[in-house]
Enzyme design. Structure first.
Site, PDB file in Angstrom:
ATOM      1  CB  SER A 121      -0.859   0.050   1.260  1.00 20.22           C
ATOM      2  OG  SER A 121      -1.567  -1.126   1.430  1.00 20.22           O
ATOM      3  CG  HIS A 142      -2.948  -0.940  -3.548  1.00 20.84           C
ATOM      4  ND1 HIS A 142      -3.668   0.199  -3.264  1.00 20.84           N
ATOM      5  CD2 HIS A 142      -2.736  -1.542  -2.347  1.00 20.84           C
ATOM      6  CE1 HIS A 142      -3.872   0.271  -1.963  1.00 20.84           C
ATOM      7  NE2 HIS A 142      -3.319  -0.767  -1.389  1.00 20.84           N
ATOM      8  CD  GLU A 154      -4.439   3.160  -5.765  1.00 20.99           C
ATOM      9  OE1 GLU A 154      -4.780   4.342  -5.650  1.00 20.99           O
ATOM     10  OE2 GLU A 154      -3.811   2.557  -4.867  1.00 20.99           O
ATOM     11  CG  ASN A 192      -3.922   3.226   0.834  1.00 22.17           C
ATOM     12  OD1 ASN A 192      -5.150   3.192   0.936  1.00 22.17           O
ATOM     13  ND2 ASN A 192      -3.183   2.144   0.857  1.00 22.17           N
TER      14      ASN A 192
HETATM   15  N1  LIG Z   1      -5.319  -4.454   5.080  1.00 18.62           N
HETATM   16  C1  LIG Z   1      -5.679  -3.681   4.072  1.00 18.62           C
HETATM   17  O1  LIG Z   1      -6.745  -3.044   4.124  1.00 18.62           O
HETATM   18  C2  LIG Z   1      -4.798  -3.587   2.854  1.00 18.62           C
HETATM   19  C3  LIG Z   1      -5.345  -3.063   1.672  1.00 18.62           C
HETATM   20  C4  LIG Z   1      -4.562  -3.061   0.509  1.00 18.62           C
HETATM   21  C5  LIG Z   1      -3.254  -3.505   0.567  1.00 18.62           C
HETATM   22  N2  LIG Z   1      -2.748  -3.969   1.742  1.00 18.62           N
HETATM   23  C6  LIG Z   1      -1.364  -4.462   1.725  1.00 18.62           C
HETATM   24  O2  LIG Z   1      -1.412  -5.876   1.611  1.00 18.62           O
HETATM   25  C7  LIG Z   1      -0.297  -6.447   2.274  1.00 18.62           C
HETATM   26  C8  LIG Z   1      -0.776  -7.461   3.301  1.00 18.62           C
HETATM   27  O3  LIG Z   1      -1.531  -6.770   4.299  1.00 18.62           O
HETATM   28  P1  LIG Z   1      -2.620  -7.520   5.196  1.00 18.62           P
HETATM   29  O4  LIG Z   1      -3.424  -6.465   5.837  1.00 18.62           O
HETATM   30  O5  LIG Z   1      -3.287  -8.576   4.388  1.00 18.62           O
HETATM   31  O6  LIG Z   1      -1.670  -8.201   6.282  1.00 18.62           O
HETATM   32  P2  LIG Z   1      -2.014  -9.378   7.298  1.00 18.62           P
HETATM   33  O7  LIG Z   1      -1.147  -9.188   8.470  1.00 18.62           O
HETATM   34  O8  LIG Z   1      -3.483  -9.493   7.513  1.00 18.62           O
HETATM   35  O9  LIG Z   1      -1.550 -10.704   6.494  1.00 18.62           O
HETATM   36  C9  LIG Z   1      -0.237 -10.970   6.144  1.00 18.62           C
HETATM   37  C10 LIG Z   1      -0.106 -12.473   5.949  1.00 18.62           C
HETATM   38  O10 LIG Z   1       1.195 -12.748   5.432  1.00 18.62           O
HETATM   39  C11 LIG Z   1       1.654 -13.949   5.999  1.00 18.62           C
HETATM   40  N3  LIG Z   1       3.106 -14.041   5.893  1.00 18.62           N
HETATM   41  C12 LIG Z   1       4.043 -13.395   6.620  1.00 18.62           C
HETATM   42  N4  LIG Z   1       5.272 -13.744   6.188  1.00 18.62           N
HETATM   43  C13 LIG Z   1       5.135 -14.618   5.180  1.00 18.62           C
HETATM   44  C14 LIG Z   1       6.034 -15.357   4.348  1.00 18.62           C
HETATM   45  N5  LIG Z   1       7.329 -15.234   4.497  1.00 18.62           N
HETATM   46  N6  LIG Z   1       5.510 -16.163   3.419  1.00 18.62           N
HETATM   47  C15 LIG Z   1       4.180 -16.294   3.268  1.00 18.62           C
HETATM   48  N7  LIG Z   1       3.277 -15.633   4.024  1.00 18.62           N
HETATM   49  C16 LIG Z   1       3.744 -14.808   4.965  1.00 18.62           C
HETATM   50  C17 LIG Z   1       1.151 -13.882   7.429  1.00 18.62           C
HETATM   51  O11 LIG Z   1       1.101 -15.155   8.015  1.00 18.62           O
HETATM   52  C18 LIG Z   1      -0.221 -13.268   7.247  1.00 18.62           C
HETATM   53  O12 LIG Z   1      -1.231 -14.230   7.082  1.00 18.62           O
HETATM   54  C19 LIG Z   1       0.494  -5.292   2.870  1.00 18.62           C
HETATM   55  O13 LIG Z   1       1.501  -4.941   1.985  1.00 18.62           O
HETATM   56  C20 LIG Z   1      -0.547  -4.200   2.960  1.00 18.62           C
HETATM   57  O14 LIG Z   1       0.005  -2.920   2.932  1.00 18.62           O
HETATM   58  C21 LIG Z   1      -3.493  -4.041   2.870  1.00 18.62           C
END
Ligand SMILES: NC(=O)c1ccc[n+]([C@@H]2O[C@H](COP(=O)([O-])OP(=O)(O)OC[C@H]3O[C@@H](n4cnc5c(N)ncnc54)[C@H](O)[C@@H]3O)[C@@H](O)[C@H]2O)c1
Length: 632
Positions: A121, A142, A154, A192
């Site tokens: 993000s 994204h 995005e 964002n």
């Molecule tokens: N949460 C949101 O609203 C949102 C929206 C758009 C983008 N994002 C982006 O998406 C990405 C993930 O965010 P999230 O909110 O889903 O995080 P999250 O913490 O909910 O999930 C992350 C997942 O990654 C896994 N993980 C960690 N290390 C790993 C590895 N080495 N190999 C495989 N899996 C691994 C974890 O076990 C976890 O399940 C981030 O870059 C975030 O900025 C988040």
């Protein structure tokens, strides 16, 4: 010819990854879904199962389609499972070093032609790409949360991403039924960059106990039509993720203080309060991962209290949507969390209301009170104005009749409750005065000084100001404890929200009465302190100003920015559409007030906004603002 993708990989099955898997699998792609460990894989699988089961229960997905969808997903631990995929998208936590390590590993494991995408993000896609030997095949994709629902994607191209890769990914987005905007690699991209300053500001308001969580969220939902309030959205995003995004945006985006994460966020993350995913964040959820909010120790509870003087009095503690189908004005009060004990004061009985003014707001407010059963005295500056206001109220009520929303008898009864006057002295025995005259402090102060002389003791004196300090108006009287802000939204008969603004001198009884009256009007009252912009404008206008700055910096177009906020965040209008409706002059005036009061450098009005106002491009009302409305 765009590349045909048959098998894709998703790394990380958390909040975003699980949703992205669902999007791919729903659209016929085979997915290798990868997690770091068996328990994490099971959590990811459970999220996907829960989401698709809910879709089946709601009738949005056939059972057979759900089964086919699940059959397309191969759940695996470890990146080695990704050697056959055509594209892989990474959705692991928002840490640059972690993402770089994963990309280096993906580069090793995946076929040479595989596209490597990140769902970051806020981190630099470019910095992630250089961890591989194929930066030209690295791109940002994204998705928005929840990925199966939000239409926007995005697409982030770096300076080295090849044009073919961009085109292939745009083609893939279309296949997934998404609308994409392609942009360059800047912290926070479009949505964002505009969203997170607002979210952080809302957390700051909550942290400063400026308003309750329920009131902040209700204000933005009901005042701006947003699908969720900012604190509920933080819980959906995940507080750890939100913290990392803010922190990165602060460091990458020019150290704008508005992106420095509110201290409370860090504390909540440290305490394990991560939002929905951990079952608790700003709100408490039925269980980890559940979208269902359950009551907690901060949840307001409704309780009946003894009637004041024979009138029906219902006290609601905390936010509540009080019923308005009461024949005569009942008295309802509520008390929010974090408010002083004086909030428990009983509301006074209000039956007769004076409304001063002859503009749009006064007209709407007269209608609202009369329809709710109050006796109303409208005071204007002359018979001619009174006749015009009376006509406007009649026209509006008639519209309600034509549309079948109001019975003719109710229209006649409402009109029969209004007395038209051009003399303030007629307000001598009202219980509440609502002032809605021109937005000039000297005029309002003079009016309040007169009301102070004329009105009986104990009357609530309310101002509808949207930008002036209520305390200035209050101090024009000898009874500042009885003065409160009642900030209605335009059009008053339609908009469900009223901000009840308490000054440092407003008594508990006065604000209790103000809230009781709002409830009897069928409005949701949110209580806040006497700061520039109250809740809604303070959170809304800096975001609009930021959108203007983004346009000014030529990062994106007005159309793409509007699209991004509507399709990525579910906003009813994009920022430029809204600015043209609100009026650029109005937006500039509010933004200036915010800047002058809070001295926040990031609130300085965007030069482009100033220039458009100077040029007379004020929006729809002049036929031109950010867009030309003359031929539409
Ligand atoms: N949460 C949101 O609203 C949102 C929206 C758009 C983008 N994002 C982006 O998406 C990405 C993930 O965010 P999230 O909110 O889903 O995080 P999250 O913490 O909910 O999930 C992350 C997942 O990654 C896994 N993980 C960690 N290390 C790993 C590895 N080495 N190999 C495989 N899996 C691994 C974890 O076990 C976890 O399940 C981030 O870059 C975030 O900025 C988040």
């Amino acid at each position: 010819m765009a590349r045909e993708f048959t098998r894709v990989g998703v790394v990380g099955l958390g909040t975003m990854g699980a949703g992205i898997v669902e999007v791919f699998a729903r659209n016929g792609l085979d997915v290798t879904a990868v997690e770091i460990s068996e328990p994490a894989l099971e959590r990811g699988r459970a999220t996907l199962t829960g989401s698709t089961d809910r879709a089946v229960a709601k009738g949005k997905l056939a059972e057979a389609d759900r089964d086919a969808l699940m059959a397309r997903v191969d759940f695996r631990v470890g990146l080695d499972a990704l050697h056959e995929v055509d594209l892989v998208i990474e959705a692991v936590p928002e840490h640059l070093d972690l993402k770089q390590r994963i990309f280096a590993e993906l580069d090793r494991v995946c076929k040479p032609e595989t596209i490597l995408a990140t769902n970051t993000s806020s981190l630099s896609v470019t910095e992630i790409s250089v961890a591989t030997s194929r930066p030209n095949q690295v791109i940002g994709i994204h998705f928005f949360n929840p990925a199966p629902v939000m239409k926007l994607v995005e697409v982030v191209r770096t300076v080295v991403t090849s044009a073919d890769v961009v085109a292939d990914v745009e083609g893939l987005c279309a296949r997934l039924g998404k609308v994409d905007v392609t942009i360059s690699d800047r912290a926070g991209f479009i949505a964002n960059a505009l969203l997170f300053g607002y979210l952080n500001h809302a957390v700051g308001m909550f942290e400063a106990r400026y308003a309750t969580r329920e009131d902040i969220d209700a204000a933005m939902k009901l005042g701006c039509g947003l699908p969720m309030g900012p604190l509920a959205l933080m819980d959906l995003i995940g507080l750890d993720t939100a913290y990392e995004i803010l922190d990165t945006m602060y460091r990458r985006g020019g150290r704008d203080r508005r992106h420095a994460p509110a201290p409370l966020l860090k504390q909540m993350v440290t305490a394990g309060l991560l939002g929905r995913k951990s079952g608790r964040g700003f709100y408490t959820y039925e269980r980890p991962g559940s979208p269902k909010v359950v009551p907690d120790e901060h949840t307001p509870v409704a309780a009946d209290v003894a009637p004041a003087d024979g009138a029906r009095v219902v006290a609601k503690v905390g936010i509540g949507h009080a019923r308005s189908e009461l024949a005569s004005p009942a008295v309802v009060a509520k008390v929010g969390i974090g408010h002083a004990r004086s909030e428990l004061a009983s509301p006074a009985v209000v039956a007769k209301v004076g409304v001063v003014g002859s503009g749009t707001m006064a007209t709407g407010i007269i209608e609202v009170f009369a329809k709710a059963g109050y006796e109303v005295i409208s005071v204007t500056r002359g018979a001619e104005k009174s006749a015009a206001v009376c006509e406007a109220v009649k026209t509006s009520l008639n519209k309600g009749v034509v549309r079948g929303r109001l019975a003719e008898t109710d229209r006649d009864a409402a009109l029969g409750r209004v007395n038209w006057s051009a003399t303030l002295e007629h307000l001598a025995d009202v219980d509440l005065v609502v002032e809605a005259v021109v937005e000039e402090l000297s005029v309002k102060k003079a009016l309040f000084a007169s009301l102070d002389e004329i009105c009986k003791p104990g009357v609530v004196l309310a101002t509808t100001t949207s930008s002036l300090p209520v305390i200035d108006v209050a101090m024009a009287t000898q009874r500042p404890a009885d003065v409160v802000g009642l900030h209605f939204f335009n059009p008053a008969p339609v908009m469900p929200l009223v901000e009840v603004v308490r000054t440092i001198r407003t008594s508990g009884e006065t604000s209790a009465t103000a809230r009781a009256v709002c409830a009897a009007l069928g409005k949701t009252a949110v209580v806040c302190g006497d700061r520039s912009g109250f809740i809604v404008n303070a959170l809304l206008f800096p975001y609009l100003n930021d959108a203007v700055r983004m346009l000014e910096a030529s990062y994106s177009t007005a159309d793409d920015i509007d699209h991004a906020m509507k399709l990525g965040c579910g906003y009813p209008m994009g920022p430029f559409e809204l600015l043209d409706v609100v009026g650029l002059d109005v937006a500039l005036a509010i933004q200036r007030e915010l800047y002058l009061e809070l001295r926040e450098p990031g609130f300085a009005p965007a030069p482009l906004l100033e220039h458009l106002v100077t040029a007379g491009y004020l929006g729809r009302k002049t036929g031109r603002g950010f867009r030309d409305h003359t031929n539409r």
